[in-house]
Design an enzyme around this catalytic site. Structure first.
Site, short mmCIF file in Angstrom:
data_model
loop_
_atom_site.label_atom_id
_atom_site.label_comp_id
_atom_site.label_asym_id
_atom_site.label_seq_id
_atom_site.Cartn_x
_atom_site.Cartn_y
_atom_site.Cartn_z
N LYS A 3 -9.72 46.84 116.75
CA LYS A 3 -9.02 47.46 117.83
C LYS A 3 -7.47 48.12 117.60
CE LYS A 3 -11.45 48.95 121.38
NZ LYS A 3 -12.19 49.93 120.41
N PHE A 4 -6.65 47.04 116.97
CA PHE A 4 -5.44 47.17 116.45
C PHE A 4 -5.29 47.76 115.18
CE2 PHE A 4 -1.53 45.51 114.14
CZ PHE A 4 -0.65 46.19 114.77
N TRP A 5 -5.98 47.56 114.25
CA TRP A 5 -5.70 48.15 112.89
C TRP A 5 -6.05 49.50 112.89
CZ3 TRP A 5 -1.98 46.83 109.82
CH2 TRP A 5 -1.30 45.70 109.93
N ASN A 136 5.41 38.12 105.61
CA ASN A 136 4.74 36.98 105.28
C ASN A 136 5.02 36.15 106.37
OD1 ASN A 136 3.79 34.85 103.65
ND2 ASN A 136 4.87 35.14 101.95
N PHE A 137 4.38 35.00 106.33
CA PHE A 137 4.37 33.76 107.32
C PHE A 137 4.39 34.21 108.80
CE2 PHE A 137 7.69 33.16 103.56
CZ PHE A 137 7.03 32.06 103.00
N LEU A 138 3.41 35.25 108.74
CA LEU A 138 2.83 35.35 110.08
C LEU A 138 1.95 34.05 110.78
CD1 LEU A 138 1.71 36.97 112.79
CD2 LEU A 138 -0.08 38.09 111.44
N LYS A 147 -5.28 35.53 121.73
CA LYS A 147 -4.95 36.23 122.81
C LYS A 147 -3.95 37.52 122.46
CE LYS A 147 -3.52 31.71 124.83
NZ LYS A 147 -4.69 31.67 125.99
N THR A 172 -0.39 40.33 101.76
CA THR A 172 -1.55 39.79 101.61
C THR A 172 -2.20 38.90 102.45
OG1 THR A 172 -0.50 37.63 100.46
CG2 THR A 172 -1.14 39.65 98.94
N LEU A 388 4.56 35.33 98.10
CA LEU A 388 4.60 33.95 98.03
C LEU A 388 3.87 33.39 99.21
CD1 LEU A 388 8.53 33.78 97.96
CD2 LEU A 388 6.69 33.00 96.08
C1 YNC Z 1 -3.42 38.65 109.31
N1 YNC Z 1 -3.29 37.75 108.17
O1 YNC Z 1 -7.66 41.59 112.61
P1 YNC Z 1 -7.88 43.91 114.91
S1 YNC Z 1 -1.28 36.33 106.03
C2 YNC Z 1 -2.77 40.96 109.75
N2 YNC Z 1 -2.87 39.81 108.81
O2 YNC Z 1 -6.59 42.79 114.69
P2 YNC Z 1 -4.76 37.52 117.84
C3 YNC Z 1 -4.24 39.95 111.38
N3 YNC Z 1 -3.58 41.04 110.80
O3 YNC Z 1 -8.87 43.66 113.87
P3 YNC Z 1 -4.84 35.23 116.38
C4 YNC Z 1 -4.25 38.74 110.45
N4 YNC Z 1 -5.15 37.76 111.02
O4 YNC Z 1 -8.45 43.77 116.37
C5 YNC Z 1 -5.75 38.43 112.23
N5 YNC Z 1 -5.02 39.89 112.50
O5 YNC Z 1 -7.28 45.13 114.62
C6 YNC Z 1 -5.49 40.89 113.45
N6 YNC Z 1 -3.68 31.72 111.45
O6 YNC Z 1 -4.89 39.23 117.09
C7 YNC Z 1 -6.89 40.84 113.64
N7 YNC Z 1 -1.37 33.60 108.94
O7 YNC Z 1 -3.54 37.39 118.07
C8 YNC Z 1 -7.08 41.56 115.11
O8 YNC Z 1 -5.24 36.76 116.62
C9 YNC Z 1 -5.57 40.85 115.57
O9 YNC Z 1 -4.30 34.50 117.52
C10 YNC Z 1 -5.89 39.49 116.46
O10 YNC Z 1 -3.59 35.48 115.27
C11 YNC Z 1 -3.60 35.62 114.06
O11 YNC Z 1 1.42 36.35 106.93
C12 YNC Z 1 -2.88 34.85 113.24
O12 YNC Z 1 -3.34 32.88 108.60
C13 YNC Z 1 -2.96 35.04 111.75
O13 YNC Z 1 -1.60 31.89 112.76
C14 YNC Z 1 -1.54 34.71 113.50
O14 YNC Z 1 -4.58 33.30 113.46
C15 YNC Z 1 -3.44 33.27 113.40
O15 YNC Z 1 -5.88 34.53 115.39
C16 YNC Z 1 -2.87 32.37 112.66
O16 YNC Z 1 -5.73 37.63 118.87
C17 YNC Z 1 -2.95 30.76 110.68
O17 YNC Z 1 -4.98 40.21 114.63
C18 YNC Z 1 -1.79 31.25 109.71
C19 YNC Z 1 -2.51 32.60 109.01
C20 YNC Z 1 -1.64 34.76 108.28
C21 YNC Z 1 -1.02 34.70 106.69
C22 YNC Z 1 0.60 37.14 106.32
C23 YNC Z 1 0.72 38.42 106.21
C24 YNC Z 1 0.81 39.19 107.62
C25 YNC Z 1 0.59 40.61 107.48
C26 YNC Z 1 0.92 41.27 108.77
C27 YNC Z 1 0.45 42.75 108.77
C28 YNC Z 1 1.94 43.43 108.39
C29 YNC Z 1 1.92 44.89 108.66
C30 YNC Z 1 3.15 45.56 108.05
C31 YNC Z 1 4.49 45.55 109.09
C32 YNC Z 1 5.72 46.38 108.60
C33 YNC Z 1 5.58 47.48 108.52
C34 YNC Z 1 6.61 48.64 108.03
C35 YNC Z 1 7.17 49.51 107.76
MG MG Z 2 -2.91 35.31 119.88
#
Ligand code: YNC
Ligand code: MG
Length: 388
Positions: A3-5, A136-138, A147, A172, A388
């Site tokens: 839905k988001f992506w 990074n570090f989301l 949520k 990544t 990283l």
């Molecule tokens: C993820 N890792 O698909 P849809 S990596 C991106 N990267 O969206 P909610 C992600 N999107 O599918 P939660 C993602 N993981 O419905 C989930 N999503 O379109 C998408 N984990 O959100 C997912 N850190 O808040 C869905 O999910 C939507 O509560 C769901 O939160 C996710 O740093 C998360 O693995 C990852 O802390 C924060 O699970 C949580 O589950 C968590 O309901 C443990 O979100 C730690 C973890 C991720 C490490 C990383 C890279 C992140 C990249 C983000 C994208 C950047 C885009 C570019 C932005 C700059 C643009 C310019 C110019």
């Molecule tokens: Mg959430």
């Protein structure tokens, strides 16, 4: 499905195989005056904060959020434990923006419950050098998952990146999203096999005993390459030339200048280690290898609390065979008491992984570009980028 992506300027699954789409930016930049000036809305209990990473207190809060809530393996046995020194290094490269270090606090208690960060980087894609953000570090606290906080955080970091007139990003993730530019695999080389087996990181192979396993992974006491030594600040110009030339062969790679090399590759205790080979005759720098230090917490083990891991970073061989160079990297990591040496199958790493007794990990690492299309997925060996 996503839905988001599906709303974002990224390669979409339905476009896979459509070779008529052009490579490059998906959306044109908008005038800066049209970029939203106010932050996105968070649920009412929460507030945005721009993090002052140089504050000991704020750095501690980010450290603790990540140490307790960041990435775990599929079986929840290990969780990344980035050190504070590492986080400062990772978040403050040349030209960094403090406004891209974004926290979310509970309004009433001020507890930090989420984080996302960006740093600026020049990334070359084929023959274009593009100003990008590396995201990074989301991280969202375990109690606030699912949520839909993550999409708000991603939109907010995107807004703040746009305010700096930057329109592309790279990141990544272990999860599959629309759409990976490459899918890589981690490989692991045991340095302390007994501990790795005791904590459940690896298993005793079929028809193997512990003592045969220890013997299998034994390494020489000291490095073998003549002229192999730690990188120093005076080496920055020579290492920059060597790395720039090496990375030019990959489809996607950072465009490092001397400032970047000084920041990312000059050794920093317990953060990044770099070694080079200086020719004993000509004093030329002919080869280079580096790794960063990222321990993992071992969850619920009686005897051990941390796994000390080295991650292969950038390596260049022009004279010393890559296999020998990386064997020397394993030797120094073993001397420094690392338990395991990890490497992705990027760049030329495939050529040494099996031979140096790395084993494939479970789980993949997917590489992404935001607002930049490439025609088809790349092989890991076409990537010259390590995040990283
Ligand atoms: C993820 N890792 O698909 P849809 S990596 C991106 N990267 O969206 P909610 C992600 N999107 O599918 P939660 C993602 N993981 O419905 C989930 N999503 O379109 C998408 N984990 O959100 C997912 N850190 O808040 C869905 O999910 C939507 O509560 C769901 O939160 C996710 O740093 C998360 O693995 C990852 O802390 C924060 O699970 C949580 O589950 C968590 O309901 C443990 O979100 C730690 C973890 C991720 C490490 C990383 C890279 C992140 C990249 C983000 C994208 C950047 C885009 C570019 C932005 C700059 C643009 C310019 C110019
Ligand atoms: Mg959430």
């Amino acid at each position: 499905r996503h839905k988001f992506w599906e709303t974002q300027p990224v390669g979409q699954f339905k476009e896979i195989g459509n070779t008529s789409l052009p490579e490059g930016p998906i959306e044109a930049p908008t005038p800066l005056s049209e970029v939203k000036q106010e932050p996105y809305n968070l649920p009412n209990l929460y507030e945005w904060v721009t993090c002052e990473i140089n504050s000991e207190e704020v750095c501690n809060e980010i450290y603790n959020l990540l140490a307790n809530n960041y990435v775990e393996d599929d079986e929840n046995m290990f969780r990344f434990n980035y050190s504070k020194e590492f986080l400062r290094w990772a978040l403050q490269p040349p030209g960094y923006f403090k406004s891209w270090h974004i926290g979310v606090r509970v309004k009433s208690s001020k507890k930090m419950v989420a984080f996302i960060s960006g740093i600026p980087a020049r990334i070359r894609v084929r023959d274009e050098v593009v100003n990008m953000a590396e995201i990074n570090f989301l991280c969202v606290h375990k109690k606030l998952r699912t949520k839909r906080l993550a999409p708000v955080m991603i939109k907010e970091v995107t807004r703040r990146v746009h305010l700096e007139n930057i329109w592309q990003a790279t990141y990544t993730a272990g999860v599959v999203l629309p759409t990976p530019i490459a899918t890589c695999q981690y490989w692991h080389r045991s340095l302390n096999p007994k501990k790795l087996i005791d904590v459940g990181f690896s298993r005793l192979g079929a028809r193997m005993t512990m003592s045969r396993t220890i013997k299998l992974y034994k390494l020489p006491e000291s490095t073998v390459t003549q002229g192999f030594r730690k990188m120093k600040i005076l080496d920055v110009p020579a290492v920059t030339r060597l790395i720039r030339n090496y990375l030019s062969q990959f489809v996607v790679a950072p465009d490092f200048d001397e400032h970047d090399v000084e920041h990312w590759l000059l050794p920093k205790e317990n953060v990044v280690d770099s070694y080079l080979v200086e020719s004993p005759e000509t004093h030329e720098v002919t080869d280079f290898c580096s790794f960063y230090t990222l321990p993992s917490s071992i969850l619920g083990n009686q005897n051990y609390s941390t796994l000390k891991a080295a991650y292969s970073f950038y390596n260049v061989s022009t004279k010393t065979p890559l296999l020998q160079l990386m064997n020397d990297a394993l030797i120094v990591a073993k001397q420094r008491d690392y338990d395991v040496f990890n490497a992705l199958d990027v760049m030329h790493n495939e050529t040494f992984l099996k031979e140096l007794k790395f084993g494939p990990g479970d789980g993949k690492l997917h590489y992404y570009l935001y607002n930049y299309r490439i025609r088809h997925a790349l092989n890991p060996s076409e990537l010259g980028l390590v995040l990283l």
